[in-house]
Design an enzyme around this catalytic site. Structure first.
Site, PDB file in Angstrom:
ATOM      1  N   TRP A   1       0.902  -1.152   0.000  1.00  0.00           N
ATOM      2  CA  TRP A   1       0.000   0.000   0.000  1.00  0.00           C
ATOM      3  C   TRP A   1       0.939   1.200   0.000  1.00  0.00           C
ATOM      4  O   TRP A   1       1.615   1.466   0.992  1.00  0.00           O
ATOM      5  CB  TRP A   1      -0.875  -0.026   1.254  1.00  0.00           C
ATOM      6  CG  TRP A   1      -1.964   0.988   1.278  1.00  0.00           C
ATOM      7  CD1 TRP A   1      -3.218   0.854   0.769  1.00  0.00           C
ATOM      8  CD2 TRP A   1      -1.933   2.289   1.901  1.00  0.00           C
ATOM      9  NE1 TRP A   1      -3.950   1.993   1.006  1.00  0.00           N
ATOM     10  CE2 TRP A   1      -3.193   2.885   1.702  1.00  0.00           C
ATOM     11  CE3 TRP A   1      -0.959   3.011   2.599  1.00  0.00           C
ATOM     12  CZ2 TRP A   1      -3.508   4.158   2.176  1.00  0.00           C
ATOM     13  CZ3 TRP A   1      -1.273   4.274   3.068  1.00  0.00           C
ATOM     14  CH2 TRP A   1      -2.543   4.832   2.857  1.00  0.00           C
TER      15      TRP A   1
ATOM     16  N   GLY B   1       5.306   0.185   7.014  1.00  0.00           N
ATOM     17  CA  GLY B   1       5.452   1.318   7.935  1.00  0.00           C
ATOM     18  C   GLY B   1       6.045   2.505   7.204  1.00  0.00           C
ATOM     19  O   GLY B   1       6.038   2.561   5.969  1.00  0.00           O
TER      20      GLY B   1
ATOM     21  N   GLU C   1     -22.334   4.610   9.274  1.00  0.00           N
ATOM     22  CA  GLU C   1     -21.662   3.371   8.887  1.00  0.00           C
ATOM     23  C   GLU C   1     -22.150   2.916   7.504  1.00  0.00           C
ATOM     24  O   GLU C   1     -21.361   2.457   6.683  1.00  0.00           O
ATOM     25  CB  GLU C   1     -21.914   2.302   9.963  1.00  0.00           C
ATOM     26  CG  GLU C   1     -21.333   0.941   9.692  1.00  0.00           C
ATOM     27  CD  GLU C   1     -19.819   0.921   9.451  1.00  0.00           C
ATOM     28  OE1 GLU C   1     -19.140   1.926   9.701  1.00  0.00           O
ATOM     29  OE2 GLU C   1     -19.339  -0.104   8.970  1.00  0.00           O
TER      30      GLU C   1
ATOM     31  N   GLU D   1     -16.662   3.387   0.659  1.00  0.00           N
ATOM     32  CA  GLU D   1     -15.467   2.529   0.655  1.00  0.00           C
ATOM     33  C   GLU D   1     -15.419   1.591  -0.533  1.00  0.00           C
ATOM     34  O   GLU D   1     -14.381   1.463  -1.178  1.00  0.00           O
ATOM     35  CB  GLU D   1     -15.433   1.667   1.926  1.00  0.00           C
ATOM     36  CG  GLU D   1     -14.980   2.385   3.167  1.00  0.00           C
ATOM     37  CD  GLU D   1     -14.990   1.453   4.372  1.00  0.00           C
ATOM     38  OE1 GLU D   1     -13.987   1.389   5.094  1.00  0.00           O
ATOM     39  OE2 GLU D   1     -16.016   0.784   4.611  1.00  0.00           O
TER      40      GLU D   1
HETATM   41  C1  G6P Z   1      -9.265   1.329   8.057  1.00  0.00           C
HETATM   42  C2  G6P Z   1     -10.160   0.222   7.548  1.00  0.00           C
HETATM   43  C3  G6P Z   1     -11.564   0.367   8.152  1.00  0.00           C
HETATM   44  C4  G6P Z   1     -11.475   0.402   9.675  1.00  0.00           C
HETATM   45  C5  G6P Z   1     -10.504   1.470  10.167  1.00  0.00           C
HETATM   46  C6  G6P Z   1     -10.217   1.321  11.644  1.00  0.00           C
HETATM   47  O1  G6P Z   1      -9.686   2.542   7.545  1.00  0.00           O
HETATM   48  O2  G6P Z   1     -10.232   0.248   6.141  1.00  0.00           O
HETATM   49  O3  G6P Z   1     -12.370  -0.735   7.757  1.00  0.00           O
HETATM   50  O4  G6P Z   1     -12.738   0.639  10.196  1.00  0.00           O
HETATM   51  O5  G6P Z   1      -9.254   1.354   9.492  1.00  0.00           O
HETATM   52  O6  G6P Z   1      -9.573   0.090  11.863  1.00  0.00           O
HETATM   53  P1  G6P Z   1      -9.531  -0.656  13.253  1.00  0.00           P
HETATM   54  O7  G6P Z   1      -8.674  -1.854  13.011  1.00  0.00           O
HETATM   55  O8  G6P Z   1      -8.912   0.303  14.218  1.00  0.00           O
HETATM   56  O9  G6P Z   1     -10.916  -0.995  13.621  1.00  0.00           O
END
Ligand code: G6P
Length: 622
Positions: free
Chosen positions: A80, A107, A496, A503
């Protein structure tokens, strides 16, 4: 945010397939972490074989000939992009000038420009625009100065600032994979004759369920016989050859057996993980409801004494936090607020020993959430992690941890973990109401018995919604923009829903408090503009006036609402009618049509919902 894998075998062929094939399969399980490019390095009889390319694994499989590459030791990467655009040359692994050292990294190396300048001054030639490449050259430089490969690796790591999960092959110390971690996740998998180092457990679930989570500032290596972990004690960032101080870590007590099965990390007949995971929600909630009551026993005692509760999260986890915050106020009468993790900085001055901070995160590794938790802890707040990942950074750093039991979630867009988070926070609010006697006993027991019914109600909601959503996907292909409006718990549910559509289907979707929609958003509404209303039950008449306002401007209206509201059905062009249940428990059910709508809209538009562009599942950069 990139996925990395390293595999060391006791002997060639042990996995009954070429090592390149095994690396490819592990990377496929990590592709949710990034898919801008892919690459691998294998130590073979001919030296270090490196192949890499821009693109997703399936698109470059034959170009990279994974299946023709074999050996006993290899690393791989799915990217990424952060530093440097997605391209063949920026793809990992990155190598040093001699081509003897290969590095994969997840990272951001913050001081890479400074290090790069020094190395260029010492004659190193860089090929890529990445921050990662400095690591390979830095190791090379220390080797030139006389350090042995592993010592040179440790020294190089001690000079790095920023976040990293690193995996390194060095031809001069073959059959070992060096690793290091700060902030970015890294786990070791131990199988029969095989060891793994990876960003996440699903990568190697086919071969191993015994894992050790690598912690910050740990370095080490895996080889055919051993796992060595050391704590890096001094990180003085000096460009000299004094070996950095380390302490050997006794990791035997840190081996955890994971109860996830390999099948959980496969599509199991579904075309995409996202659809599979939407369907797995009833099970995720069932499993969570089995384990959570015990875990919440101690937690609720402590939370009940709090002056204030802050529920912190990012993305979908923030929406679950909003629901948790509202319910703690509403059911338990506790002062609670939800805060977006990256905005916590602006709340932190008022945080003190009287506060409880609940950090909600599927991965337990989102850096913004981790930083919020650390700062709250430093200020004396009691910190609680709510996460799906055992021994994740949040789980390790918080005072207490509650685990959701959703199983591995591979689709980038969170679905089943949202349901599990919401249900856990709801249960917490109910327990607190019981303890604090802030709700009548009858209401508490009523909610508890409805909670037990929730998985069945969710299953019904999935079947009711799926055919209706499919029929709608022709309509969604023409949407350019849509509003999602709701009140109370209907607002985070709408948020949501809108997030899911953005998304995976790349449709602009904005959620708004329904009552506030007349203060701005309505200006955009004209003939056919789609507006979705989340109607949970108690707010029908209030929301109806907002529906009328939108319809008067020509809006095309959709409702997600309980059955039995025939009197309002004429206000909508499209309706999802769901089970009637207590308002407090509606979000985990009423989100389902929105999740499916996003999924089928993505598919209808020709997108891969599991791998939305520019997104990553675990975000370890601020
Ligand atoms: C990214 C993902 C989301 C997720 C968010 C928080 O943006 O694409 O799907 O909700 O991170 O991630 P976490 O692991 O902290 O729930």
């Amino acid at each position: 945010m990139c996925g990395i894998i390293g595999i060391v075998l006791r002997e060639r062929g042990l996995l009954l397939k070429p090592l390149g094939t095994a690396i490819k399969e592990c990377l496929k399980n990590l592709e949710y972490r990034g898919y801008d490019s892919v690459g691998f390095a294998i130590l073979s009889n001919d030296g270090l074989v490196i192949r890499k390319s821009k693109g997703k694994i399936d698109d470059v499989t034959s170009k990279l000939s994974f299946d023709e590459s074999d050996g006993v030791c290899g690393i791989g990467h799915t990217r990424w992009a952060t530093h440097g655009k997605p391209s063949d040359v920026n793809a990992h692994p990155h190598i040093d000038c001699s081509g003897r050292i290969a590095v994969v990294h997840n990272g951001v190396i913050e001081n890479y420009l400074e290090v790069r300048e020094v190395l260029v001054g010492r004659g190193h030639e860089f090929k890529s625009e990445t921050d990662t490449e400095v690591v390979a050259h830095l190791i090379e430089e220390y080797k030139k100065l006389g350090l042995k490969p592993y010592e040179a690796f440790k020294k190089a790591v001690s000079l790095l600032r920023g976040s990293y999960a690193l995996s390194v092959l060095d031809l001069d110390e073959p059959s070992k994979i060096f690793f290091a971690r700060n902030t970015s996740p890294l786990v070791i998998g131990i199988g029969e004759g095989v060891k793994f180092i990876s960003s996440d457990i699903p990568a190697f679930l086919d071969y191993s369920r015994d894992v050790i989570v690598v912690q910050d500032y740990e370095v080490g290596y895996i080889s055919r016989d051993v796992v060595v972990i050391e704590k890096l004690m001094d990180r003085n960032y000096e460009f000299d050859t004094n070996p950095p101080g380390t302490e050997l870590v006794d990791h035997s007590s840190r081996v955890r057996h994971i109860d996830w099965t390999p099948e959980m990390a496969r599509k199991g007949g579904y075309p995409h993980f996202m659809l599979k995971e939407i369907h797995e929600q009833p099970q995720a909630v069932t499993n969570t409801l089995i384990s959570v009551p015990e875990e919440l026993e101690e937690t609720t005692k402590l939370v009940s004494k709090a002056d204030r509760v802050l529920v912190v999260g990012s993305g979908t986890s923030y929406h679950a936090s909003l629901i948790g915050g509202l319910l703690l106020n509403d059911i338990a009468g506790i002062k609670a607020h939800a805060v977006i993790s990256s905005e916590m900085k602006w709340f932190i001055n008022s945080v003190d020993e009287g506060d409880v901070v609940i950090a909600v995160s599927q991965s337990g590794e989102t850096i913004d959430t981790l930083l919020a938790l650390r700062e709250a802890k430093r200020r004396g707040a009691l910190t609680i992690a709510l996460t799906n990942i055992i021994d994740s950074a949040l789980a390790r750093e918080s005072h207490l941890t509650i685990y959701t039991r959703a199983g591995p979630e591979i689709g980038v867009a969170a679905t089943k973990t949202f349901a599990a988070q919401v249900v856990t926070l709801t249960y917490m609010a109910i327990k607190l109401a019981e303890r604090l006697r802030t709700a009548p006993e009858g209401r508490v027991s009523d909610l508890k018995s409805w909670l037990r019914e929730l998985p069945n109600i969710m299953s019904a909601a999935i079947s009711i919604s799926e055919s209706k959503v499919r029929a709608l996907s022709g309509v969604t292909t023409i949407w350019r923009s849509i509003y999602y409006l709701g009140r109370g718990l209907g607002l985070p549910t709408s948020m949501e829903g809108a997030l899911k559509l953005k998304e995976v289907a790349y449709i602009h979707a904005e959620a708004y408090p329904a009552g506030e929609s007349k203060h701005g958003p309505i200006a955009l509404v004209d003939d056919g503009f789609p507006v979705a209303f989340t109607i949970l039950g108690g707010e029908v008449d209030l929301i109806l006036s907002n529906v009328e306002e939108m319809r008067a401007r020509g809006a095309w209206t959709l409702a997600v609402m309980p059955k039995g509201l025939e009197r309002i059905s004429r206000y909508f062009n499209y309706i999802f009618e769901l089970h009637h249940l207590p308002y407090e428990l509606t979000p985990a059910v009423y989100i389902i049509p929105y999740q499916l709508m996003a999924y089928y809209a993505a598919v209808a538009r020709g997108y891969d919902p599991d791998k939305p562009r520019n997104l990553a599942k675990t975000v370890t950069v601020v």
